[in-house]
Motif scaffolding. Structure first.
Motif, short mmCIF file in Angstrom:
data_model
loop_
_atom_site.label_atom_id
_atom_site.label_comp_id
_atom_site.label_asym_id
_atom_site.label_seq_id
_atom_site.Cartn_x
_atom_site.Cartn_y
_atom_site.Cartn_z
N ASP A 66 40.85 -16.87 53.13
CA ASP A 66 40.73 -15.87 54.19
C ASP A 66 40.67 -16.59 55.52
O ASP A 66 40.76 -17.82 55.58
CB ASP A 66 39.49 -14.97 53.98
CG ASP A 66 38.20 -15.76 53.85
OD1 ASP A 66 38.00 -16.74 54.61
OD2 ASP A 66 37.39 -15.39 52.98
N GLU A 67 40.50 -15.85 56.62
CA GLU A 67 40.50 -16.46 57.95
C GLU A 67 39.26 -17.31 58.21
O GLU A 67 39.20 -18.05 59.19
CB GLU A 67 40.68 -15.40 59.04
CG GLU A 67 39.48 -14.51 59.26
CD GLU A 67 39.47 -13.25 58.40
OE1 GLU A 67 38.77 -12.31 58.80
OE2 GLU A 67 40.12 -13.19 57.34
N TYR A 68 38.25 -17.21 57.33
CA TYR A 68 37.02 -18.00 57.48
C TYR A 68 37.00 -19.25 56.60
O TYR A 68 36.02 -19.99 56.61
CB TYR A 68 35.80 -17.14 57.17
CG TYR A 68 35.75 -15.89 58.03
CD1 TYR A 68 35.54 -15.98 59.39
CD2 TYR A 68 35.95 -14.64 57.46
CE1 TYR A 68 35.51 -14.85 60.19
CE2 TYR A 68 35.92 -13.50 58.25
CZ TYR A 68 35.70 -13.60 59.61
OH TYR A 68 35.69 -12.48 60.38
N GLY A 130 47.20 -7.59 57.38
CA GLY A 130 46.02 -8.41 57.12
C GLY A 130 45.73 -9.35 58.28
O GLY A 130 46.47 -9.42 59.26
N LYS A 131 44.66 -10.08 58.16
CA LYS A 131 44.28 -11.09 59.16
C LYS A 131 45.04 -12.38 58.87
O LYS A 131 45.47 -12.63 57.75
CB LYS A 131 42.78 -11.34 59.09
CG LYS A 131 41.96 -10.09 59.30
CD LYS A 131 40.95 -10.33 60.34
CE LYS A 131 40.13 -9.05 60.48
NZ LYS A 131 39.62 -8.88 61.78
N GLU A 132 45.18 -13.20 59.90
CA GLU A 132 45.86 -14.49 59.73
C GLU A 132 45.07 -15.35 58.75
O GLU A 132 43.89 -15.61 58.95
CB GLU A 132 45.95 -15.21 61.07
CG GLU A 132 46.83 -14.50 62.07
CD GLU A 132 46.75 -15.11 63.45
OE1 GLU A 132 45.78 -15.84 63.75
OE2 GLU A 132 47.66 -14.85 64.25
N ASP A 133 45.73 -15.76 57.67
CA ASP A 133 45.10 -16.61 56.66
C ASP A 133 46.09 -17.61 56.08
O ASP A 133 45.83 -18.23 55.06
CB ASP A 133 44.50 -15.75 55.54
CG ASP A 133 45.54 -14.94 54.79
OD1 ASP A 133 46.73 -14.94 55.19
OD2 ASP A 133 45.18 -14.28 53.81
N THR A 134 47.23 -17.74 56.73
CA THR A 134 48.31 -18.59 56.24
C THR A 134 48.89 -19.41 57.39
O THR A 134 49.09 -18.88 58.48
CB THR A 134 49.42 -17.73 55.61
OG1 THR A 134 48.86 -16.98 54.52
CG2 THR A 134 50.58 -18.56 55.10
#
Length: 164
Positions: A66-68, A130-134
């Motif tokens: 995830d973004e965290y 979705g949130k940036e996670d890549t």
């Protein structure tokens, strides 16, 4: 193995859901007539990598939880630092900054690897809305490829000793 076989071995998830590759991202500087120097690097073992080879460009996506994800935060910081204006190419100094991404498929560990140099990069979401996670790297096809490990060269380098 041909190049596509190595790419397939490096991409996706294994039967346990883990990434199929080890990866190393290096921020380097090449200096004329000298070996390149690594400014910063990141080594990751469990991230999912997806490689797509197109007609002119190859896309490499590195998915994080995830973004965290602490690895995502670290890689993002490294890429932002690398991309600051102060770190730009300076023809007068002779230093050439570049990124080097190496993927080592776990199923053919020590036999084959994928290596790409000097990509464009961006942060994207792995899922729509979705949130940036890549982290997405885009390589010119001339700057990425699959390679076989040269065991003779490794043995030669391991056998060399430094004389002081």
């Amino acid at each position: 193995m041909n190049e596509k076989d190595v790419i397939m071995a490096a991409s996706g998830r294994d039967e346990l859901g883990s990434g199929k590759s080890l990866l190393r991202l290096e921020a380097k500087r090449a200096v004329k007539y000298k070996d390149s120097e690594t400014d910063r690097d990141i080594f990751l073992e469990d991230k999912v990598v997806n490689v797509y080879i197109g007609n002119r460009f190859t896309t490499v996506d590195i998915e994080f939880d995830d973004e965290y994800d602490v690895d995502f935060i670290g890689m993002r910081a490294m890429l932002y630092d690398f991309s600051e204006a102060a770190n730009s190419l300076d023809p007068e100094s002779g230093e050439i900054p570049f990124l080097l991404l190496t993927l080592m498929p776990k199923e053919c560990m020590g036999e084959y690897f994928v290596c790409g140099m000097d990509p464009a990069w961006s942060l994207v979401a792995s899922k729509p809305l979705g949130k940036e996670d890549t982290v997405r790297f885009i390589f010119d096809n001339n700057f990425i490829g699959a390679f076989e490990v040269d065991e003779d060269l490794i043995e030669k380098e391991e056998g060399e000793t430094e004389i002081v």
